[in-house]
Scaffold this motif. Structure first.
Motif, mmCIF file in Angstrom:
data_model
loop_
_atom_site.group_PDB
_atom_site.id
_atom_site.type_symbol
_atom_site.label_atom_id
_atom_site.label_comp_id
_atom_site.label_asym_id
_atom_site.label_seq_id
_atom_site.Cartn_x
_atom_site.Cartn_y
_atom_site.Cartn_z
ATOM 1 N N GLY A 189 0.814 -1.218 0.000
ATOM 2 C CA GLY A 189 0.000 0.000 0.000
ATOM 3 C C GLY A 189 0.844 1.263 0.000
ATOM 4 O O GLY A 189 0.538 2.231 -0.705
ATOM 5 N N ALA A 190 1.913 1.263 0.790
ATOM 6 C CA ALA A 190 2.804 2.427 0.826
ATOM 7 C C ALA A 190 3.495 2.618 -0.520
ATOM 8 O O ALA A 190 3.673 3.763 -0.987
ATOM 9 C CB ALA A 190 3.828 2.276 1.945
ATOM 10 N N CYS A 191 3.888 1.518 -1.156
ATOM 11 C CA CYS A 191 4.515 1.612 -2.482
ATOM 12 C C CYS A 191 3.535 2.161 -3.520
ATOM 13 O O CYS A 191 3.909 2.959 -4.380
ATOM 14 C CB CYS A 191 5.030 0.244 -2.921
ATOM 15 N N MET A 192 2.278 1.738 -3.438
ATOM 16 C CA MET A 192 1.285 2.250 -4.379
ATOM 17 C C MET A 192 1.052 3.746 -4.175
ATOM 18 O O MET A 192 0.893 4.506 -5.133
ATOM 19 C CB MET A 192 -0.024 1.479 -4.217
ATOM 20 N N ALA A 193 1.026 4.183 -2.903
ATOM 21 C CA ALA A 193 0.884 5.616 -2.625
ATOM 22 C C ALA A 193 2.045 6.398 -3.233
ATOM 23 O O ALA A 193 1.856 7.477 -3.820
ATOM 24 C CB ALA A 193 0.808 5.859 -1.118
ATOM 25 N N MET A 194 3.260 5.856 -3.120
ATOM 26 C CA MET A 194 4.423 6.500 -3.728
ATOM 27 C C MET A 194 4.294 6.524 -5.238
ATOM 28 O O MET A 194 4.609 7.533 -5.890
ATOM 29 C CB MET A 194 5.701 5.764 -3.325
ATOM 30 N N GLY A 195 3.830 5.408 -5.821
ATOM 31 C CA GLY A 195 3.660 5.354 -7.267
ATOM 32 C C GLY A 195 2.660 6.364 -7.772
ATOM 33 O O GLY A 195 2.866 7.010 -8.809
ATOM 34 N N LEU A 196 1.562 6.534 -7.051
ATOM 35 C CA LEU A 196 0.553 7.518 -7.437
ATOM 36 C C LEU A 196 1.104 8.937 -7.338
ATOM 37 O O LEU A 196 0.848 9.774 -8.206
ATOM 38 C CB LEU A 196 -0.684 7.374 -6.546
#
Length: 249
Positions: free
Chosen positions: A177-184
């Protein structure tokens, strides 16, 4: 819950306030807060007198994240934070932790960094030492007389195995989830440091899928979280790093 505290920097209509006050009921597994006034069948899935948060929590979590997008509202962001103790984490489905990290990133949009430390800081300190540990007799507490109580050892080992499994699943979903937030946040930026961070987590999860510890979390959990990290990685690639991303996929 004080609505004025949550919406101090917004100008919402009365209907918006009603939605905002109802969403936490759909997200949090706190049956004591499910008041009688929140019983409209149009937005709730109920089982008996209580809301089935397993059904309503995913949509409510993302809705809160988008309602408070880039607001920096610490009160709402703390709802999304993974709980600090093993006991409180037991009340949250591990799959929902992934969505909570994404929603937290949406709220604290300007606070997102592109380092591994920022991602790992989302993992509660209480479970960090046990996230990548397999159950074995050496982890048993040494203050129990196992010779006298011969069945206690099996029970304690079984309990620890269950806790380690839960901790590992929670860890995987929080990281994804944290990686996806960074990706967004860095989508299309071709940020090299963010690419290295996401690529390292991608390699970490790929290596985990081939090890016996993957059986503890479940290979479906590892693959799902790996796919989420790959998606985040794909949003932040440039021409030079695209081949690495394709090879990781």
């Amino acid at each position: 819950m004080v609505i004025n505290e949550l919406l101090f920097c917004f100008s919402y209509t009365e209907s918006d306030l009603k939605v905002c006050s109802a969403l936490p009921i759909q997200m949090l597994l706190d049956q004591s807060s499910q008041k009688e006034k929140y019983k409209s069948p149009s937005y709730q899935i109920r089982e008996g007198d209580q809301v089935n948060t397993a059904v309503t929590a995913p949509g409510a979590t993302l809705a809160l994240g988008m309602m408070f997008f880039r607001s920096g509202n610490k009160t709402v962001a703390n709802w999304m934070k993974a709980r600090d103790t093993q006991h409180l984490l037991d009340f949250v489905c591990p799959d929902l932790l992934l969505l909570r990290m994404i929603a937290r990133g949406l709220i604290l949009w300007d606070d997102i960094l592109h380092t591994e430390e920022w991602v790992l800081d989302h993992v509660p300190a209480a479970i960090r030492p046990y996230c990548l540990v397999k159950p074995h007799p050496g982890i048993l507490p040494d203050n129990i007389d196992y010779e006298t109580m011969k069945y206690v050892k099996l029970f304690v080992l079984f309990s620890l195995s269950f806790n380690l499994q839960f901790d590992l699943i929670s860890y995987c979903n929080i990281i994804a989830g944290a990686c996806m937030a960074m990706g967004l946040r860095l989508a299309g930026s071709a940020n090299n440091e963010a690419f290295i961070t996401l690529f390292n987590f991608c390699k970490k999860f790929t290596s985990m899928s081939g090890k016996s510890i993957a059986e503890l979390a479940g290979k479906s959990t590892i693959e799902t979280c790996l796919n989420v990290i790959l998606l985040a990685l794909a949003m932040n690639i440039n021409l030079m790093s695209s081949l690495q991303c394709i090879s990781a996929a």
